[in-house]
Design a protein around this motif. Structure first.
Motif, PDB file in Angstrom:
ATOM      1  N   VAL A  32       0.873  -1.166   0.000  1.00  0.00           N
ATOM      2  CA  VAL A  32       0.000   0.000   0.000  1.00  0.00           C
ATOM      3  C   VAL A  32       0.914   1.220   0.000  1.00  0.00           C
ATOM      4  O   VAL A  32       1.909   1.269   0.726  1.00  0.00           O
ATOM      5  N   ASP A  81      -2.095   5.368  -2.985  1.00  0.00           N
ATOM      6  CA  ASP A  81      -3.304   4.683  -2.516  1.00  0.00           C
ATOM      7  C   ASP A  81      -4.062   5.540  -1.508  1.00  0.00           C
ATOM      8  O   ASP A  81      -5.289   5.642  -1.570  1.00  0.00           O
ATOM      9  N   MET A 265      -8.758   7.951   0.639  1.00  0.00           N
ATOM     10  CA  MET A 265      -8.340   7.040  -0.420  1.00  0.00           C
ATOM     11  C   MET A 265      -8.289   7.807  -1.737  1.00  0.00           C
ATOM     12  O   MET A 265      -9.188   8.578  -2.058  1.00  0.00           O
ATOM     13  N   ALA A 269      -6.329   4.753  -6.793  1.00  0.00           N
ATOM     14  CA  ALA A 269      -5.579   3.838  -5.929  1.00  0.00           C
ATOM     15  C   ALA A 269      -5.395   2.480  -6.599  1.00  0.00           C
ATOM     16  O   ALA A 269      -6.385   1.789  -6.882  1.00  0.00           O
ATOM     17  N   ASN A 271      -4.058  -0.150  -5.253  1.00  0.00           N
ATOM     18  CA  ASN A 271      -4.158  -1.230  -4.260  1.00  0.00           C
ATOM     19  C   ASN A 271      -5.310  -0.915  -3.307  1.00  0.00           C
ATOM     20  O   ASN A 271      -5.132  -0.765  -2.097  1.00  0.00           O
ATOM     21  N   ARG A 272      -6.506  -0.834  -3.860  1.00  0.00           N
ATOM     22  CA  ARG A 272      -7.640  -0.327  -3.111  1.00  0.00           C
ATOM     23  C   ARG A 272      -7.965  -1.173  -1.880  1.00  0.00           C
ATOM     24  O   ARG A 272      -8.221  -0.635  -0.795  1.00  0.00           O
ATOM     25  N   ALA A 275      -5.490  -0.517   0.744  1.00  0.00           N
ATOM     26  CA  ALA A 275      -5.662   0.835   1.250  1.00  0.00           C
ATOM     27  C   ALA A 275      -6.794   0.884   2.274  1.00  0.00           C
ATOM     28  O   ALA A 275      -6.668   1.527   3.325  1.00  0.00           O
TER      29      ALA A 275
END
Length: 344
Positions: A32, A81, A265, A269, A271-272, A275
């Motif tokens: 993240v 992220d 956020m 992003a 790498n949601r 995150a």
């Protein structure tokens, strides 16, 4: 968690250095990417514990200024992220730039009171700091002061403050607008200006310095600076802190104005899921205790023990107005500060 435990965690945590954006892989698994303008030491222990608990590696970019604009410029290719920043103004700036995305989380909504998060889930507070009054131990006998009282002629020539165009005082002025309206706030600003002992300058710590020197008797300052001065390594700042009492002022008929550090956020992003896990972890009891002990702030999660020094200031009854409403009135606040020539 004791302060000694926090210190040990910080010493054992890897230092979060500034990383070039090109090194943050948008497609990497188990990472993240955090952009933050808060000193890495404030979060290193928490982020290290997050990695231990989840196996997710945290990459952090630290910069005091310009992170929101950087993310905007990076566009769809941004590796960011989440953004962690301070002050409702900076948080709202990220929203206004269109770089955030709404988050729906029962964990976040359950941990953070409604007035300390965006109604649409675009940001969540992580910690609070109260806009307090520093008062001379020797010359001020008052134990309770309203923000409105700062315009009372009894304080003529006795108030010190940093610039009222600074984000901390803009937020307070915006809150005054929410509470009393523009016309009343303009008159309040005129009254406070008339009571100044000197032209606004310096920072919150300088207010304590000026009080010790006898330049003024009271001034505005964030609560956490007192902890940093008291327990820091600067001998002069220790003396400044020793010269003042901290009064938690309130609005008449209301509570104490608080500002926040917050997390959002990012719109793109990569790498949601990771995150979201980090955002939820940051509001966990463990993380909230670290925030309280390391930086002398107030946890946003109810029921978390605060630092003993901060506790000595007295109970905090935070104003319940929505910080989202405060953010909406920042431009009006800034215009009023200029209109009355506060900083001149």
């Amino acid at each position: 968690m004791t302060r000694h435990c926090v210190r040990d965690l910080l010493m054992g945590a890897a230092v979060l250095g500034t990383l070039a954006a090109s090194t943050l892989s948008a497609s990497a698994q188990g990472v993240v990417n955090v952009y933050t303008n808060r000193e890495p030491g404030l979060y290193s222990a928490t982020l290290d514990e997050f990695t231990k608990a989840t196996g997710i590696k945290v990459n952090a970019i630290f910069s005091e200024q310009g992170l929101a604009e950087r993310i905007k410029a990076e566009g769809e290719n941004s590796p960011a992220d989440v953004l962690i920043t301070v002050d409702i103004g900076r948080i709202q700036e990220a929203v206004d730039l269109g770089i955030t995305q709404p988050v729906k989380s029962e964990v976040l909504n359950g941990a953070i009171p409604a007035q300390l998060r965006d109604p649409e889930g675009r940001w969540y507070a992580l910690s609070m700091r109260a806009r307090a009054i520093y008062a001379s131990k020797d010359r001020v006998k008052d134990k309770a002061i309203n923000y409105e009282d700062l315009a009372d002629p009894k304080w003529k020539g006795k108030i010190c403050t940093r610039s009222f165009q600074h984000q901390y005082n803009i937020a307070l002025t915006a809150a005054m607008i929410v509470k009393h309206g523009e016309a009343a706030t303009e008159e309040w600003l005129k009254g406070v200006k008339a009571n100044l002992a000197k032209k606004p300058s310096g920072g919150d710590r300088d207010v304590a310095k000026d009080i010790l020197a006898g330049v003024c008797d009271i001034g505005l300052g964030n609560t956490y600076y007192v902890g940093l001065m008291t327990n820091g390594t600067n001998a002069d700042q220790k003396k400044w802190a020793e010269a003042i009492n901290v009064i938690l002022p309130t609005f008449k008929g209301g509570g104490t104005h608080v500002n926040v550090s917050g997390i959002a956020m990012m719109k793109n992003a990569p790498n949601r899921e990771n995150a979201l896990k980090l955002m939820e972890f940051m509001t966990s009891p463990e993380a909230q205790r670290v925030f309280a002990d390391v930086n002398y702030e107030y946890p946003v999660r109810p029921g978390i023990e605060i630092n003993p020094l901060v506790k000595s200031f007295g109970p905090l009854q935070a104003e319940e107005m929505s910080l989202a409403e405060v953010a909406k009135n920042r431009a009006k606040a800034s215009a009023l500060v200029d209109k009355v020539g506060f900083d001149r």
